[in-house]
Design a protein around this motif. Structure first.
Motif, PDB file in Angstrom:
ATOM      1  N   ALA A 121       0.948  -1.317  -0.029  1.00 58.86           N
ATOM      2  CA  ALA A 121      -0.049   0.149  -0.154  1.00 58.86           C
ATOM      3  C   ALA A 121       0.974   1.345  -0.081  1.00 58.86           C
ATOM      4  CB  ALA A 121      -1.030   0.047   1.155  1.00 58.86           C
ATOM      5  N   VAL A 122       1.811   1.257   0.980  1.00 56.93           N
ATOM      6  CA  VAL A 122       2.842   2.491   0.767  1.00 56.93           C
ATOM      7  C   VAL A 122       3.500   2.607  -0.278  1.00 56.93           C
ATOM      8  CG1 VAL A 122       5.010   3.451   1.996  1.00 56.93           C
ATOM      9  CG2 VAL A 122       3.201   2.301   3.232  1.00 56.93           C
ATOM     10  N   ILE A 123       4.004   1.539  -1.004  1.00 58.85           N
ATOM     11  CA  ILE A 123       4.602   1.785  -2.760  1.00 58.85           C
ATOM     12  C   ILE A 123       3.408   2.388  -3.507  1.00 58.85           C
ATOM     13  CG2 ILE A 123       5.268   0.555  -4.654  1.00 58.85           C
ATOM     14  CD1 ILE A 123       6.987  -1.306  -3.006  1.00 58.85           C
ATOM     15  N   ARG A 124       2.258   1.795  -3.518  1.00 57.84           N
ATOM     16  CA  ARG A 124       1.277   2.382  -4.503  1.00 57.84           C
ATOM     17  C   ARG A 124       0.960   3.766  -4.103  1.00 57.84           C
ATOM     18  NH1 ARG A 124      -4.643   1.826  -5.572  1.00 57.84           N
ATOM     19  NH2 ARG A 124      -4.880   1.541  -7.679  1.00 57.84           N
ATOM     20  N   TYR A 125       0.585   4.327  -2.997  1.00 60.77           N
ATOM     21  CA  TYR A 125       0.223   5.450  -2.632  1.00 60.77           C
ATOM     22  C   TYR A 125       1.275   6.239  -2.465  1.00 60.77           C
ATOM     23  CZ  TYR A 125      -4.503   3.603  -2.224  1.00 60.77           C
ATOM     24  OH  TYR A 125      -5.836   3.017  -2.486  1.00 60.77           O
ATOM     25  N   GLY A 126       2.403   5.968  -2.062  1.00 63.57           N
ATOM     26  CA  GLY A 126       3.685   6.833  -2.102  1.00 63.57           C
ATOM     27  C   GLY A 126       4.172   7.162  -3.247  1.00 63.57           C
ATOM     28  N   ILE A 127       3.959   6.355  -4.316  1.00 64.41           N
ATOM     29  CA  ILE A 127       4.071   6.689  -5.875  1.00 64.41           C
ATOM     30  C   ILE A 127       3.312   7.746  -6.245  1.00 64.41           C
ATOM     31  CG2 ILE A 127       4.133   6.026  -8.226  1.00 64.41           C
ATOM     32  CD1 ILE A 127       5.582   3.536  -7.370  1.00 64.41           C
ATOM     33  N   GLN A 128       2.190   7.820  -5.910  1.00 65.75           N
ATOM     34  CA  GLN A 128       1.046   8.858  -6.105  1.00 65.75           C
ATOM     35  C   GLN A 128       1.605  10.176  -5.599  1.00 65.75           C
ATOM     36  OE1 GLN A 128      -2.840   7.250  -5.166  1.00 65.75           O
ATOM     37  NE2 GLN A 128      -2.791   5.504  -6.790  1.00 65.75           N
ATOM     38  N   ALA A 129       1.853  10.120  -4.425  1.00 71.26           N
ATOM     39  CA  ALA A 129       2.499  11.043  -3.539  1.00 71.26           C
ATOM     40  C   ALA A 129       3.504  11.900  -4.218  1.00 71.26           C
ATOM     41  CB  ALA A 129       2.567  10.969  -2.175  1.00 71.26           C
ATOM     42  N   GLN A 130       4.556  10.945  -4.699  1.00 72.62           N
ATOM     43  CA  GLN A 130       5.622  11.688  -5.493  1.00 72.62           C
ATOM     44  C   GLN A 130       5.240  12.023  -6.775  1.00 72.62           C
ATOM     45  OE1 GLN A 130       8.317   8.189  -5.821  1.00 72.62           O
ATOM     46  NE2 GLN A 130       9.740   9.090  -4.112  1.00 72.62           N
ATOM     47  N   GLU A 131       4.210  11.635  -7.647  1.00 67.71           N
ATOM     48  CA  GLU A 131       3.934  12.253  -8.816  1.00 67.71           C
ATOM     49  C   GLU A 131       3.196  13.531  -8.524  1.00 67.71           C
ATOM     50  OE1 GLU A 131       4.055  10.946 -12.065  1.00 67.71           O
ATOM     51  OE2 GLU A 131       5.297   9.338 -11.254  1.00 67.71           O
ATOM     52  N   ARG A 132       2.711  13.721  -7.356  1.00 66.62           N
ATOM     53  CA  ARG A 132       2.052  15.141  -7.189  1.00 66.62           C
ATOM     54  C   ARG A 132       3.278  16.123  -6.454  1.00 66.62           C
ATOM     55  NH1 ARG A 132      -1.350  11.917  -4.233  1.00 66.62           N
ATOM     56  NH2 ARG A 132      -0.903  12.878  -2.070  1.00 66.62           N
ATOM     57  N   GLU A 138       7.605  -0.421 -11.062  1.00 65.72           N
ATOM     58  CA  GLU A 138       7.551   0.022 -12.425  1.00 65.72           C
ATOM     59  C   GLU A 138       6.149  -0.319 -12.928  1.00 65.72           C
ATOM     60  OE1 GLU A 138       9.204   1.304 -15.884  1.00 65.72           O
ATOM     61  OE2 GLU A 138       9.913   1.489 -14.098  1.00 65.72           O
ATOM     62  N   LEU A 139       5.188  -1.087 -12.774  1.00 70.96           N
ATOM     63  CA  LEU A 139       4.176  -1.615 -13.078  1.00 70.96           C
ATOM     64  C   LEU A 139       3.050  -0.259 -12.659  1.00 70.96           C
ATOM     65  CD1 LEU A 139       3.792  -5.379 -13.057  1.00 70.96           C
ATOM     66  CD2 LEU A 139       3.733  -3.930 -15.198  1.00 70.96           C
ATOM     67  N   SER A 140       3.470  -0.187 -11.575  1.00 75.47           N
ATOM     68  CA  SER A 140       2.430   1.023 -10.794  1.00 75.47           C
ATOM     69  C   SER A 140       2.551   2.104 -11.431  1.00 75.47           C
ATOM     70  CB  SER A 140       2.862   0.996  -9.301  1.00 75.47           C
ATOM     71  OG  SER A 140       2.496  -0.084  -8.616  1.00 75.47           O
ATOM     72  N   ARG A 153      -0.873   5.541 -17.545  1.00 71.58           N
ATOM     73  CA  ARG A 153      -1.772   4.845 -18.614  1.00 71.58           C
ATOM     74  C   ARG A 153      -1.026   4.365 -19.969  1.00 71.58           C
ATOM     75  NH1 ARG A 153      -4.448   4.184 -14.898  1.00 71.58           N
ATOM     76  NH2 ARG A 153      -6.490   4.427 -14.449  1.00 71.58           N
ATOM     77  N   ARG A 154       0.055   3.977 -19.653  1.00 71.93           N
ATOM     78  CA  ARG A 154       1.024   3.638 -20.657  1.00 71.93           C
ATOM     79  C   ARG A 154       0.549   1.968 -20.803  1.00 71.93           C
ATOM     80  NH1 ARG A 154       6.777   5.413 -19.018  1.00 71.93           N
ATOM     81  NH2 ARG A 154       7.453   4.434 -20.894  1.00 71.93           N
ATOM     82  N   ILE A 155      -0.424   1.516 -21.574  1.00 72.70           N
ATOM     83  CA  ILE A 155      -0.930   0.220 -21.554  1.00 72.70           C
ATOM     84  C   ILE A 155       0.003  -0.696 -22.115  1.00 72.70           C
ATOM     85  CG2 ILE A 155      -2.879  -1.193 -21.803  1.00 72.70           C
ATOM     86  CD1 ILE A 155      -3.116   1.045 -19.477  1.00 72.70           C
ATOM     87  N   PRO A 156       0.471  -0.403 -23.421  1.00 74.49           N
ATOM     88  CA  PRO A 156       0.988  -1.278 -24.537  1.00 74.49           C
ATOM     89  C   PRO A 156       2.406  -1.490 -23.739  1.00 74.49           C
ATOM     90  CG  PRO A 156       0.228   0.608 -25.772  1.00 74.49           C
ATOM     91  CD  PRO A 156      -0.027   0.897 -24.155  1.00 74.49           C
ATOM     92  N   GLN A 157       2.929  -0.416 -23.073  1.00 73.27           N
ATOM     93  CA  GLN A 157       4.419  -1.169 -22.409  1.00 73.27           C
ATOM     94  C   GLN A 157       4.209  -1.751 -21.246  1.00 73.27           C
ATOM     95  OE1 GLN A 157       3.403   1.978 -23.398  1.00 73.27           O
ATOM     96  NE2 GLN A 157       4.994   3.258 -23.962  1.00 73.27           N
ATOM     97  N   PHE A 158       3.145  -1.718 -20.429  1.00 75.42           N
ATOM     98  CA  PHE A 158       2.522  -2.567 -19.267  1.00 75.42           C
ATOM     99  C   PHE A 158       2.319  -3.838 -19.905  1.00 75.42           C
ATOM    100  CE2 PHE A 158      -0.475  -4.516 -16.608  1.00 75.42           C
ATOM    101  CZ  PHE A 158      -0.361  -3.940 -15.306  1.00 75.42           C
ATOM    102  N   SER A 211      -1.350  -3.292  -9.348  1.00 72.82           N
ATOM    103  CA  SER A 211      -1.142  -2.212  -9.990  1.00 72.82           C
ATOM    104  C   SER A 211      -2.423  -1.816 -10.742  1.00 72.82           C
ATOM    105  CB  SER A 211      -0.109  -2.316 -11.048  1.00 72.82           C
ATOM    106  OG  SER A 211       1.367  -2.639 -10.318  1.00 72.82           O
ATOM    107  N   MET A 212      -3.055  -2.681 -11.406  1.00 72.14           N
ATOM    108  CA  MET A 212      -4.610  -2.347 -11.980  1.00 72.14           C
ATOM    109  C   MET A 212      -5.620  -1.953 -11.084  1.00 72.14           C
ATOM    110  SD  MET A 212      -3.874  -5.267 -14.826  1.00 72.14           S
ATOM    111  CE  MET A 212      -5.017  -5.138 -15.734  1.00 72.14           C
TER     112      MET A 212
END
Length: 424
Positions: free
Chosen positions: A59-70, A283-285, A291-296, A363-364
Motif C-alpha cells: 500500500a505504501v508503494i502504491r500510494y507513495g508513488i502517487q504522492a511522489q507524482e504530485r 515499475e508496473l504501478s 496509462r502506458r498500457i502497451p508498455q505495461f 497495479s491495475m
C-alpha cells in the motif's frame, strides 16, 4: 529497472546458494526429525505473524508513488509514519499471541512436550521488532534495491557461518533456533536503519512529527487496499505454512522433515523469480498510473516467458536426477524424498511462471479479484489436503500444494486477460 533487477537477481541467486548450503548442514546435523522440529517452530511463528500483522509495504508503494507524482513530500512522510505504526502494533500483537498459544499448540503439532513451548518462546522474540515491511517500501520506492540485497546477503552469510559452527560443536535444535532468532533480529534492524537513512538522504525529514491519521483521510481506499493486498498474501502463505503444521499433527516430525526438505528446495526455485516481482511492482504501478498500457502489457509478456524458460533450465536437470542428488547432498536418511521434491518443484515452476500476475493485478486496482482467486485456490488446497495425505502420505501433501499453485495461476491469468480485453 535493469539495475534493480540485476541487484535483486544476483542477491537472490547468492541467497539461494547460501540457503541450500545451510539446509545441507542442518539436514546433516539434525536428521529428518530435528529438521522437522525446526520447520514446525518456524511455520507456527510465521503463521501467527501472518494472520495477525498486516504488512503495509504494498500500500505504501502504491500510494507513495502517487504522492511522489504530485510532488507532495508531506503526504509521503505521513504514509511512512502510518506504516511504522502498523508494523509496531502488528509485531507486538503477533509476538504476544505466539507466546500465549505456545503451550497449547506445541504438543498438538508434534513438538516435544517438555521443550516445544520453549522453542517457540525463543524465536518469537524477533516478532516484537517487525519493521522490515516499512523498510522495504521506502527502499523500493527510492530504487535502493541494492541496500536490501546487501542486507539479505549479509544475513545469509551470517546464518550459514553460524549453522556450520552449530553443526561442528553439536549444539542441536536449540542452537539452530537461536541462529534463526539472530538472523531475524539483524535483518530487521539493518533494513530499518538503511530505510531511515535513505529518507533523510532524499530530503524527507520529520517522519516522527508526521500525522499518521491524516494519511488515511487523504488516500481514499488505502485501508481497503491494505486489507486486500494482505489478505491475498495471508491466504497464499497460510496454505504454504499450514501444510507443515497439519502434517506434524497428522504424522510426525520425521515426515515433516522429509516434506520440509522438498519445500525448501521448491522455495529456492520460486525465489529465483522473486527479484522480478519485487522490481516490476513499482515499475508496473508507474506505467499504470501514466496509462502506458502497451508498455505495461509488453513488460508482463517478457517477464512471464523469461521466468518460465529460466525455471525449466534450472529445475529439469535436477528433477531427472533427484534421488541421486538427495543421497549425495543430504544423506541416506532422506532416501525416498525424491517423489515429494519433484512434485513440489513442478508446483514451483507453475507458480513462478505467473509470479508477475500478483503485482500486475495490484497495479491495475484488481485487488478484490485477486483476493477472490486466492480464496478459491485456498479452498481447493484445504479440500484436497486431508484426503491426499490419508491416501498418499507425504506425497499427498505435496500434491495439494501443486493443486493450489495450479488453480491460483490459472485464475489470475483469466482475471488479467479479462481486464486487458476490457481496456481494448
Amino acid at each position: 529497472m535493469s539495475r534493480n533487477l540485476s541487484w535483486t537477481f544476483a542477491s537472490e541467486l547468492f541467497i539461494s546458494i547460501g540457503a541450500v548450503a545451510t539446509l545441507f548442514i542442518s539436514a546433516r546435523a539434525l536428521g529428518p526429525a530435528g529438521l522437522g522440529i525446526l520447520a514446525l517452530v518456524e511455520s507456527f511463528i510465521r503463521i501467527v505473524d501472518l494472520l495477525v500483522r498486516l504488512e503495509p509495504w504494498q500500500a505504501v508503494i502504491r500510494y507513495g508513488i502517487q504522492a511522489q507524482e504530485r510532488g507532495d513530500r508531506a503526504a509521503f512522510l505521513r504514509l511512512v509514519k502510518l506504516s511504522i505504526l502498523i508494523d509496531m502494533a502488528g509485531g507486538f500483537l503477533s509476538g504476544m499471541l505466539c507466546m500465549l498459544l505456545a503451550g497449547i499448540v506445541a504438543p498438538r503439532i508434534g513438538l516435544p512436550d517438555e521443550s516445544g513451548a520453549q522453542y517457540i518462546y525463543l524465536v518469537a522474540i524477533s516478532l516484537f521488532f517487525s519493521l522490515r515491511p516499512t523498510s522495504i517500501a521506502v527502499l523500493r520506492i527510492f530504487d535502493r534495491f541494492d541496500r536490501l540485497a546487501k542486507v539479505d546477503m549479509l544475513t545469509t552469510v551470517l546464518r550459514l557461518v553460524l549453522t556450520l559452527i552449530a553443526w561442528q560443536t553439536g549444539m542441536g535444535v536449540w542452537g539452530f533456533l537461536g541462529i534463526l532468532l539472530v538472523q531475524n533480529l539483524l535483518d530487521r534492524a539493518l533494513c530499518f536503519g538503511f530505510a531511515m537513512h535513505e529518507l533523510r538522504r532524499q530530503g524527507y525529514r520529520g517522519v516522527r512529527q508526521a500525522r499518521a491519521r491524516a494519511a488515511i483521510k487523504e488516500n481514499p481506499g488505502i485501508l481497503r487496499f491494505l486489507w486486500n493486498s494482505n489478505f491475498n498474501v495471508i491466504l497464499r502463505q497460510s496454505a504454504n505454512r499450514f501444510d507443515v503444521l497439519a502434517l506434524g499433527a497428522l504424522m510426525n516430525p520425521t515426515a515433516v522433515g522429509m516434506y520440509q526438505l522438498g519445500k525448501r528446495v521448491m522455495n529456492r526455485v520460486q525465489k529465483l523469480a522473486g527479484p522480478v516481482r519485487q522490481t516490476i511492482y513499482p515499475e508496473l504501478s508507474r506505467l499504470w498510473e501514466q496509462r502506458r498500457i502497451p508498455q505495461f502489457t509488453r513488460l508482463m509478456a517478457i517477464v512471464t516467458v523469461s521466468i518460465f524458460l529460466l525455471q525449466m533450465v534450472v529445475a529439469v536437470p535436477f528433477m531427472l536426477n533427484v534421488e541421486q542428488v538427495i543421497a549425495l547432498v543430504f544423506g541416506p536418511q532422506f532416501a525416498g524424498a525424491g517423489t515429494v521434491m519433484n512434485i513440489l518443484l513442478m508446483s514451483s515452476i507453475i507458480f513462478a511462471s505467473g509470479v508477475a500476475l500478483n503485482p500486475a493485478l495490484l497495479s491495475m486496482g484488481k485487488d478484490n479479484l485477486l483476493v477472490r482467486v486466492t480464496t478459491l485456490s485456498t479452498l481447493v488446497f484445504a479440500a484436497s489436503f486431508l484426503p491426499m495425505v490419508h491416501f498418499f502420505g507425504v506425497e499427498g501433501a505435496a500434491l495439494s500444494n501443486l493443486f493450489f499453485n495450479l488453480s491460483w495461476t490459472i485464475g489470475c491469468t483469466l482475471v488479467f486477460l479479462r481486464a486487458k480485453r476490457a481496456l481494448d
